[in-house]
Design a protein around this motif. Structure first.
Motif, PDB file in Angstrom:
ATOM      1  N   GLU A 132      -2.424  -2.596  -5.754  1.00 57.36           N
ATOM      2  CA  GLU A 132      -1.890  -1.361  -5.649  1.00 57.36           C
ATOM      3  C   GLU A 132      -2.336  -0.855  -3.994  1.00 57.36           C
ATOM      4  OE1 GLU A 132      -2.921   1.248  -8.509  1.00 57.36           O
ATOM      5  OE2 GLU A 132      -1.550   0.322 -10.121  1.00 57.36           O
TER       6      GLU A 132
ATOM      7  N   LEU B 182       4.743   1.971   3.184  1.00 52.42           N
ATOM      8  CA  LEU B 182       4.219   1.715   2.032  1.00 52.42           C
ATOM      9  C   LEU B 182       5.536   1.313   1.254  1.00 52.42           C
ATOM     10  CD1 LEU B 182       2.331   5.011   0.890  1.00 52.42           C
ATOM     11  CD2 LEU B 182       1.361   2.751   0.873  1.00 52.42           C
ATOM     12  N   LYS B 183       6.670   1.791   1.652  1.00 55.98           N
ATOM     13  CA  LYS B 183       8.177   1.494   1.262  1.00 55.98           C
ATOM     14  C   LYS B 183       8.552  -0.090   1.826  1.00 55.98           C
ATOM     15  CE  LYS B 183       9.741   6.375   0.625  1.00 55.98           C
ATOM     16  NZ  LYS B 183      10.570   7.005   1.136  1.00 55.98           N
TER      17      LYS B 183
ATOM     18  N   THR C  44       7.174  -3.156   2.760  1.00 58.61           N
ATOM     19  CA  THR C  44       5.988  -3.856   2.436  1.00 58.61           C
ATOM     20  C   THR C  44       5.718  -5.182   2.933  1.00 58.61           C
ATOM     21  OG1 THR C  44       7.025  -5.031   0.448  1.00 58.61           O
ATOM     22  CG2 THR C  44       5.791  -2.828  -0.144  1.00 58.61           C
TER      23      THR C  44
ATOM     24  N   GLU D  13      -2.236   2.935  -1.438  1.00 59.10           N
ATOM     25  CA  GLU D  13      -1.884   4.203  -1.351  1.00 59.10           C
ATOM     26  C   GLU D  13      -2.524   4.747  -0.343  1.00 59.10           C
ATOM     27  OE1 GLU D  13      -2.679   6.192  -5.092  1.00 59.10           O
ATOM     28  OE2 GLU D  13      -4.814   5.695  -4.902  1.00 59.10           O
ATOM     29  N   ARG D  14      -1.838   6.235   0.041  1.00 59.99           N
ATOM     30  CA  ARG D  14      -2.240   6.715   1.010  1.00 59.99           C
ATOM     31  C   ARG D  14      -3.179   7.948   0.683  1.00 59.99           C
ATOM     32  NH1 ARG D  14      -0.630   8.272   6.400  1.00 59.99           N
ATOM     33  NH2 ARG D  14      -1.100  10.197   7.027  1.00 59.99           N
TER      34      ARG D  14
ATOM     35  N   PRO E 156       3.974   6.297   5.410  1.00 63.99           N
ATOM     36  CA  PRO E 156       4.817   6.303   4.344  1.00 63.99           C
ATOM     37  C   PRO E 156       6.102   5.296   4.223  1.00 63.99           C
ATOM     38  CG  PRO E 156       4.583   8.641   4.894  1.00 63.99           C
ATOM     39  CD  PRO E 156       3.994   7.847   6.028  1.00 63.99           C
TER      40      PRO E 156
ATOM     41  N   THR F 269      -6.721   5.019   3.554  1.00 59.67           N
ATOM     42  CA  THR F 269      -5.955   4.107   2.761  1.00 59.67           C
ATOM     43  C   THR F 269      -6.655   3.683   1.835  1.00 59.67           C
ATOM     44  OG1 THR F 269      -4.569   3.739   4.712  1.00 59.67           O
ATOM     45  CG2 THR F 269      -4.373   2.158   2.972  1.00 59.67           C
TER      46      THR F 269
END
Length: 484
Positions: free
Chosen positions: A451, A428-429, A431, A453-454, A425, A460
């Motif tokens: 895009e 993801l923030k 980058t 996402e997990r 996570p 992934t």
């Protein structure tokens, strides 16, 4: 010529300078203009807190006075009940003397117990309020009542048949003492009520004065706040205008930076293409010619100098490795499969090679035929796939990869998913890791959407959508088919 005193010729300068006092007044006025609302608010808060303290102390005093009045009224009622019980004791004793009925004795005992409880309650009350005079009077009443109970009990038990009846003067003295105590308690209750009413009036006056003062302060405060709000509104409008200008400037600079980023990526791809061509033409020919020469020399020396021929064989192996490395570098810089066959074939070849190196199971969902999408879009999608597979090999610890490419008349989409541990996570923030910035820039520079996402429970997923460039003479996109 007469002599003039020196003092009469000197200029008179006794007026004090006015600038410093004016400056001090200006500073005071400025301070009051800027901080008057703070002063008014502080004073209002102090007044409000003081009013609350006054109200609370008044409420506590009034409550205590009401409690005193209630206790006094209760004591008055207890004294009246005590006088009635003592009279009842005398009547029950006389009735027993006239007619010795056991019922009278039982009633006498019950009334005596009630009198003792009343005496105990009143004694505790007088000791609690600390009225020594009333306590002394009540002690006499208590002694007389106990004596009345004891003498009556002895008479009803028959142990002292000759006991004298209490005189009327004794009863009147007891009644007078009880009446005096009742009067004292009534006066105590009335005094407590009068004091509580006075405290209520004082509290009301104080609250009214504090409310009026607070109203005045709040009117001054609101007037000052209105002036400050008008000033802030003007400043806010100026800030909004400046913000709009800055936003426009930032937008223009962003467009310029996006154009510059795309130009740099194009230049980088062109340089990679030129370098790959030079490596293929120059370095490839040099390595191939060197290999041929070394192989010829090895053939000549194989019988006469077997040791040297062995060394030359190792040199040929090293040259083959160099040629293979050259080919791999060229493929990384400018994939010949992409240039010669198209994006679909290039993706399939790229994924197959990565799957062989990492023991992945691959699931494809690709169009059946290669369709020209434009060089810029094909390069961008291929680089995104290349970086995604590199990250999956380094970090994902995956066993299965799914690659899907879909397109319609306006949009082309690439989707790559793995079943590995999944991106964290925080990544993801943040980058800036794993080449995500480069992939985002490549896609956004062409007006696309990126895009990542997990995937639950693990894995992934990366999705890229880009507007499609129609190339003259392109066929319609072929329907997708799946192959494992």
């Amino acid at each position: 010529m007469s002599h003039v005193p020196r003092a009469t010729l000197s200029p008179v300068a006794h007026d004090p300078p006015s600038a410093p006092p004016r400056a001090g007044l200006a500073r005071i006025n400025e301070w009051m203009r800027r901080y008057s609302w703070l002063v008014a608010m502080t004073v209002a808060i102090v007044i409000t807190v003081g009013g609350l303290v006054i109200l609370e102390s008044g409420r506590m005093r009034i409550a205590a006075e009401y409690e005193t009045a209630l206790d006094a009224k209760t004591a008055t009622a207890d004294l009246s009940a005590l006088a009635a019980d003592i009279a009842t004791l005398s009547a029950q004793r006389r009735a027993f003397v006239l007619q010795p009925d056991p019922a009278y004795k039982s009633q006498f005992d019950s009334t005596a117990a009630h009198v003792r409880r009343a005496l105990s309650t009143l004694d505790a009350y007088y000791r609690r309020i600390g009225d020594d005079t009333a306590l002394a009077s009540f002690a006499q009443v208590s002694a007389a009542a106990n004596e009345e109970i004891e003498s009556g009990a002895a008479r009803l038990a028959g142990s002292s048949p000759d006991a004298a009846e209490p005189s009327a003067s004794d009863n009147s003295t007891l009644d007078a003492a009880l009446s005096l105590l009742r009067l004292n308690e009534e006066q105590r209750a009335q005094h407590a009520l009068d004091t509580s009413r006075a405290d209520q009036r004082i509290s009301t006056l104080c609250v009214g004065a504090l409310c009026a003062l607070n109203i005045v302060l709040f009117l001054l405060l609101f007037r000052n706040l209105g002036i400050q709000l008008d000033k802030q509104d003007r400043v806010q409008k100026e800030l909004i205008t400046q913000q709009e200008e800055l936003d426009q400037l930032v937008f223009e600079r962003t467009r310029q930076l996006e154009a510059l980023a795309w130009h740099l990526q194009s230049v980088s791809e062109d340089e990679k293409t030129q370098l790959a061509r030079e490596l293929h033409d120059e370095l490839g020919s040099i390595l191939t010619a060197s290999k041929m020469d070394v192989a010829w020399v090895r053939g000549k020396l194989r019988e006469s100098e077997p040791a040297m021929a062995e060394k030359l064989s190792r040199a040929i192996v090293n040259l083959d490795q160099g040629i293979a490395l050259k080919r791999r570098i060229i493929e990384d810089m400018r994939p010949t499969v992409l240039a010669n066959f198209g994006l679909v074939t290039a993706l399939r070849s790229l994924v197959d090679e990565a799957a062989q190196r990492n023991n992945w199971t691959v699931e494809f969902d690709l169009p059946g035929e290669d369709v020209k999408l434009g060089e810029a879009i094909e390069i961008a999608l291929f680089r995104v796939a290349q970086e995604t597979l590199t990250n999956a090999a380094k970090y994902a610890r995956a066993s299965r990869i799914r690659v899907a490419l879909t397109m319609d008349a306006a949009v082309v989409s690439l989707h790559i998913a793995d079943d590995g541990v999944g991106i964290r996570p925080q990544d993801l923030k943040r980058t800036q890791t794993h080449g995500l910035v480069g992939m985002r820039q490549r896609v956004s520079a062409r007006g696309g959407r990126f895009e990542i996402e997990r995937v639950k429970p693990h894995g992934t997923s990366i999705s890229v959508s880009m507007p499609r460039e129609r190339v003259h003479g392109d066929a319609e996109p072929a329907p997708a088919r799946s192959a494992a």
